[in-house]
Design a protein around this motif. Structure first.
Motif, mmCIF file in Angstrom:
data_model
loop_
_atom_site.group_PDB
_atom_site.id
_atom_site.type_symbol
_atom_site.label_atom_id
_atom_site.label_comp_id
_atom_site.label_asym_id
_atom_site.label_seq_id
_atom_site.Cartn_x
_atom_site.Cartn_y
_atom_site.Cartn_z
ATOM 1 N N VAL A 16 28.149 63.816 60.879
ATOM 2 C CA VAL A 16 28.016 64.059 59.432
ATOM 3 C C VAL A 16 26.578 63.817 58.984
ATOM 4 N N ASP A 17 25.972 62.739 59.498
ATOM 5 C CA ASP A 17 24.592 62.408 59.126
ATOM 6 C C ASP A 17 23.631 63.504 59.585
ATOM 7 N N TYR A 18 23.803 63.977 60.825
ATOM 8 C CA TYR A 18 22.960 65.062 61.323
ATOM 9 C C TYR A 18 23.089 66.282 60.418
ATOM 10 N N TYR A 19 24.305 66.678 60.120
ATOM 11 C CA TYR A 19 24.559 67.878 59.314
ATOM 12 C C TYR A 19 23.904 67.769 57.941
ATOM 13 N N GLN A 20 24.160 66.661 57.256
ATOM 14 C CA GLN A 20 23.618 66.486 55.910
ATOM 15 C C GLN A 20 22.095 66.344 55.926
ATOM 16 N N SER A 21 21.579 65.609 56.901
ATOM 17 C CA SER A 21 20.133 65.379 56.959
ATOM 18 C C SER A 21 19.372 66.658 57.314
ATOM 19 N N GLN A 27 15.869 72.077 53.294
ATOM 20 C CA GLN A 27 15.645 72.517 51.911
ATOM 21 C C GLN A 27 14.363 71.925 51.340
ATOM 22 N N GLU A 28 14.074 70.684 51.707
ATOM 23 C CA GLU A 28 12.835 70.053 51.246
ATOM 24 C C GLU A 28 11.614 70.784 51.813
ATOM 25 N N ILE A 30 11.489 73.946 52.962
ATOM 26 C CA ILE A 30 11.389 75.328 52.504
ATOM 27 C C ILE A 30 11.178 75.418 50.998
ATOM 28 N N GLY A 31 11.460 74.292 50.291
ATOM 29 C CA GLY A 31 11.211 74.224 48.859
ATOM 30 C C GLY A 31 12.251 74.901 47.996
ATOM 31 N N SER A 32 13.494 74.948 48.482
ATOM 32 C CA SER A 32 14.553 75.596 47.700
ATOM 33 C C SER A 32 15.909 75.002 48.028
ATOM 34 N N LYS A 33 16.696 74.749 47.001
ATOM 35 C CA LYS A 33 18.069 74.271 47.173
ATOM 36 C C LYS A 33 19.028 75.429 47.413
ATOM 37 N N GLU A 34 18.516 76.645 47.332
ATOM 38 C CA GLU A 34 19.361 77.824 47.508
ATOM 39 C C GLU A 34 19.205 78.438 48.902
ATOM 40 N N GLU A 35 18.598 77.684 49.798
ATOM 41 C CA GLU A 35 18.466 78.114 51.190
ATOM 42 C C GLU A 35 19.174 77.107 52.093
ATOM 43 N N LEU A 36 19.769 77.600 53.166
ATOM 44 C CA LEU A 36 20.463 76.726 54.118
ATOM 45 C C LEU A 36 20.118 77.132 55.551
ATOM 46 N N PRO A 37 20.019 76.156 56.446
ATOM 47 C CA PRO A 37 19.796 76.494 57.859
ATOM 48 C C PRO A 37 21.088 77.025 58.471
ATOM 49 N N GLU A 38 20.951 77.850 59.485
ATOM 50 C CA GLU A 38 22.126 78.313 60.221
ATOM 51 C C GLU A 38 22.318 77.402 61.428
ATOM 52 N N LEU A 39 23.490 76.793 61.500
ATOM 53 C CA LEU A 39 23.754 75.884 62.621
ATOM 54 C C LEU A 39 25.206 75.954 63.049
ATOM 55 N N PHE A 40 25.439 75.511 64.258
ATOM 56 C CA PHE A 40 26.781 75.494 64.837
ATOM 57 C C PHE A 40 27.067 74.072 65.327
ATOM 58 N N ILE A 41 28.274 73.596 65.081
ATOM 59 C CA ILE A 41 28.673 72.259 65.551
ATOM 60 C C ILE A 41 29.889 72.393 66.460
ATOM 61 N N ASN A 216 14.591 54.595 64.513
ATOM 62 C CA ASN A 216 15.875 55.222 64.223
ATOM 63 C C ASN A 216 15.953 56.513 65.044
ATOM 64 N N THR A 217 16.689 56.481 66.145
ATOM 65 C CA THR A 217 16.700 57.625 67.056
ATOM 66 C C THR A 217 17.251 58.880 66.395
ATOM 67 N N ALA A 218 18.241 58.717 65.523
ATOM 68 C CA ALA A 218 18.809 59.880 64.830
ATOM 69 C C ALA A 218 17.757 60.531 63.938
ATOM 70 N N GLU A 219 17.044 59.742 63.163
ATOM 71 C CA GLU A 219 16.013 60.265 62.268
ATOM 72 C C GLU A 219 14.901 60.958 63.057
ATOM 73 N N ILE A 220 14.478 60.345 64.151
ATOM 74 C CA ILE A 220 13.439 60.925 65.002
ATOM 75 C C ILE A 220 13.905 62.275 65.547
ATOM 76 N N HIS A 221 15.140 62.323 66.017
ATOM 77 C CA HIS A 221 15.727 63.536 66.582
ATOM 78 C C HIS A 221 15.825 64.633 65.521
ATOM 79 N N ILE A 222 16.302 64.272 64.355
ATOM 80 C CA ILE A 222 16.483 65.240 63.269
ATOM 81 C C ILE A 222 15.139 65.817 62.812
ATOM 82 N N ASN A 223 14.117 64.977 62.730
ATOM 83 C CA ASN A 223 12.791 65.472 62.347
ATOM 84 C C ASN A 223 12.291 66.516 63.343
ATOM 85 N N LYS A 224 12.553 66.293 64.633
ATOM 86 C CA LYS A 224 12.156 67.267 65.650
ATOM 87 C C LYS A 224 12.958 68.557 65.499
ATOM 88 N N ILE A 225 14.244 68.417 65.197
ATOM 89 C CA ILE A 225 15.093 69.598 64.993
ATOM 90 C C ILE A 225 14.526 70.480 63.883
#
Length: 235
Positions: A16-21, A27-28, A30-41, A216-225
């Motif tokens: 859940v944290d990965y998805y939300q983060s 969005q931060e 790309i500068g828009s709340k109306e854009e979303l990344p395409e991802l698969f879980i 924070n390994t999750a934060e580090i990983h997410i930033n790379k993603i």
């Protein structure tokens, strides 16, 4: 933009944290709340994996996780991450069996420690992460000493992760216990930083709780993603 595939369920809270983060950081950037990344879980059964590891069934673990990665590749992911530290015990074996690029949480954490110029660092996580050397290898190979808690401390940490954090339970007494162990490692081992080697640990331990670097390994990983999602070139 690149599509990310996530092997989730290890555990559900981290997924859940990965998805939300990822969404928030995308969005931060790309500068828009109306854009979303395409991802698969692909959410797998964490307890099935833990049982395999406990019984030393490494081939089954490799097969289980390789299958999870291949399913993400088949639906169109451009690269894959596993949102847990423990499964990285077989990361190299999985990467050899799949064609899709994978981004290692261990490698990214090592690079962060290197950037911080740390020479001695502590590691806490599940017993599988603390007992095995897969997390320590890139650190020790590059002259960064990594230490883990003693046996009784490891047993306490693992039990609390599995029984509480993996189920979304944040207990203040557990937090005090974890911070006490980290402070013992500071005094006993002289660590300059601590790797939160379980993606649920940031639920319990915050940067402001410690006077040393907290990785924070999750934060580090997410930033790379996020960086890779926006890459133009092929991985």
């Amino acid at each position: 933009m690149k599509k990310v595939g996530i092997v989730g369920g290890i555990g559900p809270e981290a997924t859940v944290d990965y998805y939300q983060s990822i969404i928030s950081k995308f969005q931060e950037k790309i500068g828009s709340k109306e854009e979303l990344p395409e991802l698969f879980i692909n959410s797998i059964n964490m307890y099935k994996m833990f049982n395999m590891l406990t019984n030393g069934k490494m081939r089954e673990v490799i097969h289980y996780l390789t299958d999870a990665v291949q399913k993400l590749e088949s639906v169109g992911a451009d690269f894959v991450v596993i949102c847990g530290n423990t499964p990285h015990i077989v990361f190299e074996q999985i990467q050899q069996k799949v064609h899709i690029p994978m981004i290692s949480i261990v490698e990214e954490t090592y690079l962060k420690a290197q950037d911080l110029k740390l020479e001695k660092i502590g590691l806490i996580g599940t017993k599988f992460t603390m007992e095995n050397d897969f997390f320590r290898r890139p650190f020790s190979s590059n002259n960064i000493e990594m230490v883990v808690p003693n046996q009784s401390e490891q047993e306490y940490i693992h039990r609390k992760i599995v029984e509480e954090l993996e189920n979304g339970i944040v207990n203040n007494e557990t937090k005090k216990g974890f911070l006490s162990i980290i402070n013992q490692m500071i005094n006993r081992d002289g660590i300059q930083g601590i790797v939160l080697g379980c993606t649920e640990l940031p639920m319990l331990i915050k940067k402001e709780d410690l006077n040393i670097h907290s990785l924070n390994t999750a934060e580090i990983h997410i930033n790379k993603i996020i960086d890779i999602i926006f890459m133009d070139k092929t991985l």
